[in-house]
Design a protein around this motif. Sequence first.
Motif, PDB file in Angstrom:
ATOM      1  N   LEU A  17       0.826  -1.207   0.000  1.00 44.50           N
ATOM      2  CA  LEU A  17       0.000   0.000   0.000  1.00 44.50           C
ATOM      3  C   LEU A  17       0.860   1.257   0.000  1.00 44.50           C
ATOM      4  N   THR A  18       1.929   1.274   0.786  1.00 44.91           N
ATOM      5  CA  THR A  18       2.804   2.435   0.875  1.00 44.91           C
ATOM      6  C   THR A  18       3.570   2.645  -0.422  1.00 44.91           C
ATOM      7  N   GLY A  19       4.068   1.573  -1.003  1.00 45.88           N
ATOM      8  CA  GLY A  19       4.846   1.671  -2.227  1.00 45.88           C
ATOM      9  C   GLY A  19       4.050   2.159  -3.416  1.00 45.88           C
ATOM     10  N   CYS A  20       2.749   2.088  -3.322  1.00 45.77           N
ATOM     11  CA  CYS A  20       1.906   2.494  -4.438  1.00 45.77           C
ATOM     12  C   CYS A  20       1.268   3.854  -4.204  1.00 45.77           C
ATOM     13  N   SER A  21       1.801   4.619  -3.283  1.00 51.31           N
ATOM     14  CA  SER A  21       1.172   5.890  -2.943  1.00 51.31           C
ATOM     15  C   SER A  21       1.621   7.032  -3.843  1.00 51.31           C
ATOM     16  N   GLN A  22       2.297   6.735  -4.934  1.00 53.41           N
ATOM     17  CA  GLN A  22       2.782   7.764  -5.841  1.00 53.41           C
ATOM     18  C   GLN A  22       1.679   8.119  -6.844  1.00 53.41           C
ATOM     19  N   SER A  25      -3.762   5.235  -5.276  1.00 55.26           N
ATOM     20  CA  SER A  25      -4.118   4.877  -3.904  1.00 55.26           C
ATOM     21  C   SER A  25      -4.852   3.548  -3.916  1.00 55.26           C
ATOM     22  N   LEU A  26      -4.242   2.574  -3.275  1.00 54.28           N
ATOM     23  CA  LEU A  26      -4.846   1.263  -3.138  1.00 54.28           C
ATOM     24  C   LEU A  26      -5.635   1.213  -1.852  1.00 54.28           C
ATOM     25  N   THR A  27      -6.718   0.490  -1.896  1.00 55.11           N
ATOM     26  CA  THR A  27      -7.508   0.264  -0.699  1.00 55.11           C
ATOM     27  C   THR A  27      -7.760  -1.229  -0.567  1.00 55.11           C
ATOM     28  N   VAL A  28      -8.063  -1.654   0.636  1.00 52.72           N
ATOM     29  CA  VAL A  28      -8.421  -3.038   0.897  1.00 52.72           C
ATOM     30  C   VAL A  28      -9.939  -3.112   0.904  1.00 52.72           C
ATOM     31  N   THR A  29     -10.482  -4.043   0.124  1.00 53.83           N
ATOM     32  CA  THR A  29     -11.927  -4.206   0.068  1.00 53.83           C
ATOM     33  C   THR A  29     -12.305  -5.567   0.637  1.00 53.83           C
TER      34      THR A  29
END
Length: 118
Positions: A17-22, A25-29
């Motif tokens: 999740l952190t690595g994709c914050s560029q 924004s990923l979320t957990v569903t």
Amino acid sequence: MNNAHLMVASALVLGLLTGCSQGNSLTVTGGDPISYQCEQGKKVQVRYFSLSDDSLNFIKLSLPDGKDYTLPQAMSASGARYTDDHEAVWWNKGDEGFVEMRDDNGEWQTVYRDCKQQ
């Protein structure tokens, strides 16, 4: 899953999740608990999760003995298989599933079978 495994799985998800914050924004569903009634009156609970970009699916498996496991989805020929390849496996197809655990000799044994979604 012992605390060390849970911490590693949590760190992996947080790292993804952190690595994709560029800008992404990923979320957990997911995460709604689903109860399964297994043979001999035993119940297991499974919470299914996925990342919003479908790059990772995983579950939280709660067993009758009070142990919890966080298991990523693994390849399977039919149905869905979630495992840490170390201690636990949850297999399911449709509304049914079963749990395998390693025995003292390291062999996989089915410990909760014929689990049907309630």
